[in-house]
Design a protein around this motif. Structure first.
Motif, PDB file in Angstrom:
ATOM      1  N   ASN A  41     -11.892  43.413  -1.068  1.00  0.00           N
ATOM      2  CA  ASN A  41     -13.128  43.042  -0.382  1.00  0.00           C
ATOM      3  C   ASN A  41     -14.158  44.132  -0.569  1.00  0.00           C
ATOM      4  N   ASP A  42     -15.393  43.744  -0.825  1.00  0.00           N
ATOM      5  CA  ASP A  42     -16.507  44.687  -0.836  1.00  0.00           C
ATOM      6  C   ASP A  42     -17.153  44.640   0.538  1.00  0.00           C
ATOM      7  N   LEU A  43     -17.288  45.797   1.155  1.00  0.00           N
ATOM      8  CA  LEU A  43     -17.931  45.889   2.457  1.00  0.00           C
ATOM      9  C   LEU A  43     -19.244  46.631   2.292  1.00  0.00           C
ATOM     10  N   TYR A  44     -20.257  46.199   3.003  1.00  0.00           N
ATOM     11  CA  TYR A  44     -21.570  46.819   2.940  1.00  0.00           C
ATOM     12  C   TYR A  44     -21.959  47.321   4.323  1.00  0.00           C
ATOM     13  N   LEU A  45     -22.459  48.535   4.375  1.00  0.00           N
ATOM     14  CA  LEU A  45     -22.924  49.128   5.621  1.00  0.00           C
ATOM     15  C   LEU A  45     -24.448  49.104   5.599  1.00  0.00           C
ATOM     16  N   ALA A  46     -25.036  48.471   6.584  1.00  0.00           N
ATOM     17  CA  ALA A  46     -26.496  48.390   6.663  1.00  0.00           C
ATOM     18  C   ALA A  46     -26.965  49.174   7.886  1.00  0.00           C
ATOM     19  N   TYR A  47     -28.012  49.925   7.713  1.00  0.00           N
ATOM     20  CA  TYR A  47     -28.599  50.699   8.805  1.00  0.00           C
ATOM     21  C   TYR A  47     -30.063  50.938   8.484  1.00  0.00           C
ATOM     22  N   GLN A  48     -30.812  51.276   9.511  1.00  0.00           N
ATOM     23  CA  GLN A  48     -32.225  51.567   9.301  1.00  0.00           C
ATOM     24  C   GLN A  48     -32.356  52.941   8.638  1.00  0.00           C
ATOM     25  N   VAL A  49     -33.218  53.031   7.631  1.00  0.00           N
ATOM     26  CA  VAL A  49     -33.387  54.269   6.878  1.00  0.00           C
ATOM     27  C   VAL A  49     -33.743  55.425   7.811  1.00  0.00           C
ATOM     28  N   LYS A  50     -34.509  55.159   8.843  1.00  0.00           N
ATOM     29  CA  LYS A  50     -34.912  56.234   9.760  1.00  0.00           C
ATOM     30  C   LYS A  50     -33.713  56.844  10.491  1.00  0.00           C
ATOM     31  N   ASN A  51     -32.583  56.133  10.508  1.00  0.00           N
ATOM     32  CA  ASN A  51     -31.395  56.634  11.205  1.00  0.00           C
ATOM     33  C   ASN A  51     -30.371  57.291  10.286  1.00  0.00           C
ATOM     34  N   ARG A  52     -30.686  57.440   9.012  1.00  0.00           N
ATOM     35  CA  ARG A  52     -29.702  57.924   8.041  1.00  0.00           C
ATOM     36  C   ARG A  52     -29.191  59.334   8.317  1.00  0.00           C
ATOM     37  N   ASN A  53     -29.926  60.123   9.093  1.00  0.00           N
ATOM     38  CA  ASN A  53     -29.496  61.491   9.374  1.00  0.00           C
ATOM     39  C   ASN A  53     -28.830  61.653  10.735  1.00  0.00           C
ATOM     40  N   LEU A  54     -28.584  60.571  11.430  1.00  0.00           N
ATOM     41  CA  LEU A  54     -27.877  60.656  12.709  1.00  0.00           C
ATOM     42  C   LEU A  54     -26.443  61.131  12.451  1.00  0.00           C
ATOM     43  N   PRO A  55     -25.973  62.093  13.227  1.00  0.00           N
ATOM     44  CA  PRO A  55     -24.633  62.662  12.970  1.00  0.00           C
ATOM     45  C   PRO A  55     -23.511  61.622  12.953  1.00  0.00           C
ATOM     46  N   HIS A  56     -23.503  60.686  13.892  1.00  0.00           N
ATOM     47  CA  HIS A  56     -22.399  59.716  13.918  1.00  0.00           C
ATOM     48  C   HIS A  56     -22.464  58.768  12.719  1.00  0.00           C
ATOM     49  N   LEU A  57     -23.665  58.457  12.239  1.00  0.00           N
ATOM     50  CA  LEU A  57     -23.789  57.601  11.063  1.00  0.00           C
ATOM     51  C   LEU A  57     -23.334  58.343   9.811  1.00  0.00           C
ATOM     52  N   LYS A  58     -23.708  59.605   9.693  1.00  0.00           N
ATOM     53  CA  LYS A  58     -23.274  60.408   8.547  1.00  0.00           C
ATOM     54  C   LYS A  58     -21.746  60.554   8.535  1.00  0.00           C
ATOM     55  N   THR A  59     -21.161  60.740   9.703  1.00  0.00           N
ATOM     56  CA  THR A  59     -19.707  60.850   9.809  1.00  0.00           C
ATOM     57  C   THR A  59     -19.037  59.560   9.368  1.00  0.00           C
ATOM     58  N   LEU A  60     -19.576  58.436   9.812  1.00  0.00           N
ATOM     59  CA  LEU A  60     -19.034  57.141   9.425  1.00  0.00           C
ATOM     60  C   LEU A  60     -19.130  56.922   7.928  1.00  0.00           C
ATOM     61  N   ILE A  61     -20.254  57.232   7.354  1.00  0.00           N
ATOM     62  CA  ILE A  61     -20.450  57.045   5.900  1.00  0.00           C
ATOM     63  C   ILE A  61     -19.454  57.903   5.124  1.00  0.00           C
ATOM     64  N   GLU A  62     -19.274  59.148   5.529  1.00  0.00           N
ATOM     65  CA  GLU A  62     -18.329  60.029   4.833  1.00  0.00           C
ATOM     66  C   GLU A  62     -16.899  59.526   4.977  1.00  0.00           C
ATOM     67  N   ALA A  63     -16.545  59.040   6.142  1.00  0.00           N
ATOM     68  CA  ALA A  63     -15.192  58.507   6.359  1.00  0.00           C
ATOM     69  C   ALA A  63     -14.958  57.285   5.481  1.00  0.00           C
ATOM     70  N   LEU A  64     -15.954  56.402   5.370  1.00  0.00           N
ATOM     71  CA  LEU A  64     -15.814  55.228   4.532  1.00  0.00           C
ATOM     72  C   LEU A  64     -15.695  55.593   3.055  1.00  0.00           C
ATOM     73  N   LYS A  65     -16.423  56.595   2.624  1.00  0.00           N
ATOM     74  CA  LYS A  65     -16.345  57.027   1.232  1.00  0.00           C
ATOM     75  C   LYS A  65     -14.961  57.543   0.879  1.00  0.00           C
ATOM     76  N   LYS A  66     -14.290  58.184   1.827  1.00  0.00           N
ATOM     77  CA  LYS A  66     -12.960  58.752   1.577  1.00  0.00           C
ATOM     78  C   LYS A  66     -11.902  57.658   1.416  1.00  0.00           C
ATOM     79  N   THR A  67     -12.141  56.499   1.994  1.00  0.00           N
ATOM     80  CA  THR A  67     -11.141  55.439   1.924  1.00  0.00           C
ATOM     81  C   THR A  67     -11.235  54.634   0.640  1.00  0.00           C
ATOM     82  N   VAL A  68     -12.268  54.830  -0.132  1.00  0.00           N
ATOM     83  CA  VAL A  68     -12.463  54.062  -1.368  1.00  0.00           C
ATOM     84  C   VAL A  68     -11.617  54.582  -2.480  1.00  0.00           C
TER      85      VAL A  68
END
Length: 90
Positions: free
Chosen positions: A63-90
């Motif tokens: 399955n391909d999963l897509y994460l969508a978020y507002q660009v203005k929120n890209r530097n929020l710590p919890h969003l950055k943590t989530l993105i990094e965690a998802l990248k590690k599972t690929v």
């Protein structure tokens, strides 16, 4: 449960749609009642105890999963943590 990927697997490989109760199916397999298609995350403990085995490891569906978020929120710590965690599972 991971039913969409199982339904997709059945459509792609058997041209049918399946709607199993996966826990009941797993219990039946453990008791020697046949074979089935199950998501691998359900099997870890059962594989380590030699209760089940994977018969066709080359038959997979991804399955391909897509994460969508507002660009203005890209530097929020919890969003950055989530993105990094998802990248590690690929």
């Amino acid at each position: 449960m991971d039913l969409p990927i199982i339904r997709r697997f059945w459509r792609e490989h058997f041209q049918k749609r399946s709607q199993p109760d996966l826990h009941s199916v797993l219990m039946a397999i453990e008791h020697g009642a046949g074979i089935s298609l199950l998501p691998t995350f359900m099997l870890d403990d059962h594989l380590s105890r030699n209760k089940v085995k994977i018969m066709y490891p080359s038959y997979t569906v991804h399955n391909d999963l897509y994460l969508a978020y507002q660009v203005k929120n890209r530097n929020l710590p919890h969003l950055k943590t989530l993105i990094e965690a998802l990248k590690k599972t690929v």
